[in-house]
Motif scaffolding. Structure first.
Motif, PDB file in Angstrom:
ATOM      1  N   THR A 109      39.050  25.852  23.621  1.00  0.00           N
ATOM      2  CA  THR A 109      38.004  25.351  22.733  1.00  0.00           C
ATOM      3  C   THR A 109      37.197  24.301  23.477  1.00  0.00           C
ATOM      4  O   THR A 109      37.766  23.444  24.161  1.00  0.00           O
ATOM      5  CB  THR A 109      38.609  24.730  21.462  1.00  0.00           C
ATOM      6  N   VAL A 110      35.872  24.384  23.348  1.00  0.00           N
ATOM      7  CA  VAL A 110      34.989  23.448  24.023  1.00  0.00           C
ATOM      8  C   VAL A 110      34.166  22.695  22.979  1.00  0.00           C
ATOM      9  O   VAL A 110      33.850  23.236  21.909  1.00  0.00           O
ATOM     10  CB  VAL A 110      34.069  24.189  25.015  1.00  0.00           C
ATOM     11  N   LEU A 111      33.858  21.444  23.284  1.00  0.00           N
ATOM     12  CA  LEU A 111      33.061  20.587  22.389  1.00  0.00           C
ATOM     13  C   LEU A 111      31.911  19.978  23.173  1.00  0.00           C
ATOM     14  O   LEU A 111      32.112  19.478  24.287  1.00  0.00           O
ATOM     15  CB  LEU A 111      33.935  19.494  21.780  1.00  0.00           C
ATOM     16  N   PHE A 112      30.726  20.035  22.586  1.00  0.00           N
ATOM     17  CA  PHE A 112      29.555  19.373  23.145  1.00  0.00           C
ATOM     18  C   PHE A 112      29.015  18.389  22.102  1.00  0.00           C
ATOM     19  O   PHE A 112      28.927  18.724  20.918  1.00  0.00           O
ATOM     20  CB  PHE A 112      28.451  20.389  23.491  1.00  0.00           C
ATOM     21  N   SER A 113      28.660  17.199  22.556  1.00  0.00           N
ATOM     22  CA  SER A 113      28.022  16.228  21.667  1.00  0.00           C
ATOM     23  C   SER A 113      26.801  15.643  22.366  1.00  0.00           C
ATOM     24  O   SER A 113      26.780  15.533  23.594  1.00  0.00           O
ATOM     25  CB  SER A 113      28.999  15.114  21.273  1.00  0.00           C
ATOM     26  N   ASP A 114      25.817  15.264  21.556  1.00  0.00           N
ATOM     27  CA  ASP A 114      24.580  14.727  22.111  1.00  0.00           C
ATOM     28  C   ASP A 114      23.979  13.753  21.107  1.00  0.00           C
ATOM     29  O   ASP A 114      24.066  13.964  19.890  1.00  0.00           O
ATOM     30  CB  ASP A 114      23.596  15.866  22.401  1.00  0.00           C
ATOM     31  N   ILE A 160      28.271  14.595  25.959  1.00  0.00           N
ATOM     32  CA  ILE A 160      29.692  14.683  26.318  1.00  0.00           C
ATOM     33  C   ILE A 160      30.129  16.140  26.252  1.00  0.00           C
ATOM     34  O   ILE A 160      29.798  16.860  25.307  1.00  0.00           O
ATOM     35  CB  ILE A 160      30.572  13.856  25.351  1.00  0.00           C
ATOM     36  N   MET A 161      30.866  16.569  27.267  1.00  0.00           N
ATOM     37  CA  MET A 161      31.487  17.893  27.260  1.00  0.00           C
ATOM     38  C   MET A 161      32.985  17.714  27.394  1.00  0.00           C
ATOM     39  O   MET A 161      33.465  16.996  28.279  1.00  0.00           O
ATOM     40  CB  MET A 161      30.961  18.754  28.414  1.00  0.00           C
ATOM     41  N   ALA A 162      33.741  18.338  26.502  1.00  0.00           N
ATOM     42  CA  ALA A 162      35.199  18.231  26.518  1.00  0.00           C
ATOM     43  C   ALA A 162      35.795  19.583  26.155  1.00  0.00           C
ATOM     44  O   ALA A 162      35.121  20.437  25.563  1.00  0.00           O
ATOM     45  CB  ALA A 162      35.666  17.167  25.543  1.00  0.00           C
ATOM     46  N   PHE A 163      37.056  19.793  26.530  1.00  0.00           N
ATOM     47  CA  PHE A 163      37.714  21.043  26.170  1.00  0.00           C
ATOM     48  C   PHE A 163      39.187  20.822  25.874  1.00  0.00           C
ATOM     49  O   PHE A 163      39.777  19.809  26.254  1.00  0.00           O
ATOM     50  CB  PHE A 163      37.519  22.107  27.256  1.00  0.00           C
ATOM     51  N   TRP A 164      39.772  21.793  25.175  1.00  0.00           N
ATOM     52  CA  TRP A 164      41.177  21.772  24.798  1.00  0.00           C
ATOM     53  C   TRP A 164      41.798  23.112  25.179  1.00  0.00           C
ATOM     54  O   TRP A 164      41.179  24.155  24.982  1.00  0.00           O
ATOM     55  CB  TRP A 164      41.339  21.590  23.291  1.00  0.00           C
ATOM     56  N   GLY A 165      43.018  23.077  25.702  1.00  0.00           N
ATOM     57  CA  GLY A 165      43.718  24.308  26.032  1.00  0.00           C
ATOM     58  C   GLY A 165      44.935  24.044  26.881  1.00  0.00           C
ATOM     59  O   GLY A 165      45.138  22.941  27.387  1.00  0.00           O
ATOM     60  N   ALA A 166      45.779  25.071  27.020  1.00  0.00           N
ATOM     61  CA  ALA A 166      46.980  24.956  27.841  1.00  0.00           C
ATOM     62  C   ALA A 166      46.590  24.764  29.306  1.00  0.00           C
ATOM     63  O   ALA A 166      45.544  25.262  29.746  1.00  0.00           O
ATOM     64  CB  ALA A 166      47.830  26.214  27.675  1.00  0.00           C
ATOM     65  N   PRO A 167      47.407  24.036  30.085  1.00  0.00           N
ATOM     66  CA  PRO A 167      48.669  23.391  29.699  1.00  0.00           C
ATOM     67  C   PRO A 167      48.501  21.951  29.214  1.00  0.00           C
ATOM     68  O   PRO A 167      49.466  21.257  28.996  1.00  0.00           O
ATOM     69  CB  PRO A 167      49.469  23.413  31.009  1.00  0.00           C
ATOM     70  N   PHE A 168      47.246  21.513  29.061  1.00  0.00           N
ATOM     71  CA  PHE A 168      47.000  20.115  28.735  1.00  0.00           C
ATOM     72  C   PHE A 168      47.164  19.822  27.246  1.00  0.00           C
ATOM     73  O   PHE A 168      47.469  18.703  26.852  1.00  0.00           O
ATOM     74  CB  PHE A 168      45.586  19.721  29.172  1.00  0.00           C
ATOM     75  N   CYS A 169      46.932  20.813  26.417  1.00  0.00           N
ATOM     76  CA  CYS A 169      46.985  20.636  24.968  1.00  0.00           C
ATOM     77  C   CYS A 169      48.232  21.335  24.430  1.00  0.00           C
ATOM     78  O   CYS A 169      48.437  22.523  24.671  1.00  0.00           O
ATOM     79  CB  CYS A 169      45.717  21.209  24.338  1.00  0.00           C
ATOM     80  N   GLY A 171      49.101  21.466  21.075  1.00  0.00           N
ATOM     81  CA  GLY A 171      48.950  21.936  19.708  1.00  0.00           C
ATOM     82  C   GLY A 171      47.886  23.009  19.579  1.00  0.00           C
ATOM     83  O   GLY A 171      47.496  23.663  20.549  1.00  0.00           O
ATOM     84  N   ASN A 172      47.399  23.196  18.353  1.00  0.00           N
ATOM     85  CA  ASN A 172      46.327  24.141  18.057  1.00  0.00           C
ATOM     86  C   ASN A 172      45.028  23.567  18.587  1.00  0.00           C
ATOM     87  O   ASN A 172      44.459  22.646  18.008  1.00  0.00           O
ATOM     88  CB  ASN A 172      46.263  24.369  16.538  1.00  0.00           C
ATOM     89  N   HIS A 173      44.522  24.099  19.694  1.00  0.00           N
ATOM     90  CA  HIS A 173      43.382  23.472  20.358  1.00  0.00           C
ATOM     91  C   HIS A 173      42.110  23.531  19.518  1.00  0.00           C
ATOM     92  O   HIS A 173      41.303  22.602  19.535  1.00  0.00           O
ATOM     93  CB  HIS A 173      43.141  24.090  21.750  1.00  0.00           C
ATOM     94  N   ALA A 174      41.918  24.610  18.757  1.00  0.00           N
ATOM     95  CA  ALA A 174      40.725  24.702  17.917  1.00  0.00           C
ATOM     96  C   ALA A 174      40.767  23.643  16.816  1.00  0.00           C
ATOM     97  O   ALA A 174      39.758  22.981  16.523  1.00  0.00           O
ATOM     98  CB  ALA A 174      40.625  26.097  17.305  1.00  0.00           C
ATOM     99  N   LEU A 175      41.934  23.467  16.205  1.00  0.00           N
ATOM    100  CA  LEU A 175      42.083  22.466  15.150  1.00  0.00           C
ATOM    101  C   LEU A 175      41.889  21.060  15.693  1.00  0.00           C
ATOM    102  O   LEU A 175      41.204  20.225  15.079  1.00  0.00           O
ATOM    103  CB  LEU A 175      43.467  22.594  14.500  1.00  0.00           C
TER     104      LEU A 175
END
Length: 255
Positions: A109-114, A160-169, A171-175
């Motif tokens: 899952t990726v997140l962008f904010s501006d 800001i660009m950030a992401f969630w996923g294995a092996p760093f996350c 839990g449920n990365h989308a949540l």
């Protein structure tokens, strides 16, 4: 009697000499053992205060040099962690093969904010004040990312660009990404009154969140590289952030 007395004297002198010699060897060895245990605990400031020209003294000096080297490497790592997420640093140290250029396909899952209308209010601020405001804003938003196991990929100006996923996350990365987006907006609600009291502009942020296949790994060259993620899902997340402007929303998440 004289032979007996001389024998006893020699025996006593021998014992004293043995005790002196063994203490001279055992004491620094005990210090070295204590030093190794302290280093195992992460105390790289421990030093063995034993100086001599024999092998034990050389070993003590080598230990002190090793502890100093480990301390310098730890300081360098702490500094490096400010440029690359600590989870990525740890993963690469544990898996050196990941230093190679290339990537793997992962579901993340990726997140962008501006910041909305950033160009408008930034043009009317002195550069020094703008940098201070951005540092406050980026620091607060990054803290929310870290609290939710997010990996800060990069700052793109005020974005800001950030992401969630294995092996760093774990839990449920989308949540977790969605919870982060909400937490970032709530944090801004707390900060706006403070910034207003300091005669700083109001900051509103648009956020886009997208989940799906992406390529994750090292991109770049042998001279410079970046651990990041690319693909249609990443591009989609960036576009979702921009769509907030047309719908008058603050967060858009794909389904």
């Amino acid at each position: 009697k004289r032979i007996l007395i001389v024998g006893l004297l020699v025996f006593v002198i021998g014992i004293l000499f043995t005790l002196f010699f063994s203490n001279r060897v055992v004491r620094p060895l005990r210090l070295l053992v204590a030093g190794v245990r302290e280093v195992e605990k992460g105390n790289f400031d421990f030093r063995v205060s034993f100086k001599s020209k024999d092998e034990v003294g050389q070993l003590s000096g080598a230990f002190n040099n090793m502890a100093q080297g480990l301390k310098e490497k730890e300081q360098m790592r702490n500094t490096f962690d400010k440029y690359v997420h600590p989870s990525i640093v740890t993963d690469i140290l544990n898996n050196p093969e990941k230093l190679k250029l290339g990537g793997s396909r992962e579901i993340q899952t990726v997140l962008f904010s501006d910041i909305a209308n950033f160009t408008t209010f930034s043009e009317g601020m002195p550069p020094e004040d703008l940098i201070l405001l951005l540092n406050d804003y980026l620091g607060a938003m990054t803290e929310e990312l870290i609290q939710k196991q997010g990996i800060l990929d990069k700052y793109i100006g005020d974005a800001i660009m950030a992401f969630w996923g294995a092996p760093f996350c774990k839990g449920n990365h989308a949540l977790l990404a969605c919870e982060t987006a909400i937490a970032m907006q709530k944090k801004l609600e707390e900060l706006r009154p403070i910034w207003k009291s300091q005669n700083k502009p109001e900051i509103n942020v648009r956020i886009g969140v997208s989940t799906g296949d992406m390529i994750v790994g090292n991109l770049g060259s042998e001279h410079a590289r970046d651990y990041t993620c690319i693909g249609d899902t990443v591009n989609y997340g960036a576009r979702l952030e921009g769509l907030n402007k047309y719908y008058g929303t603050k967060i858009i998440v794909d389904n």
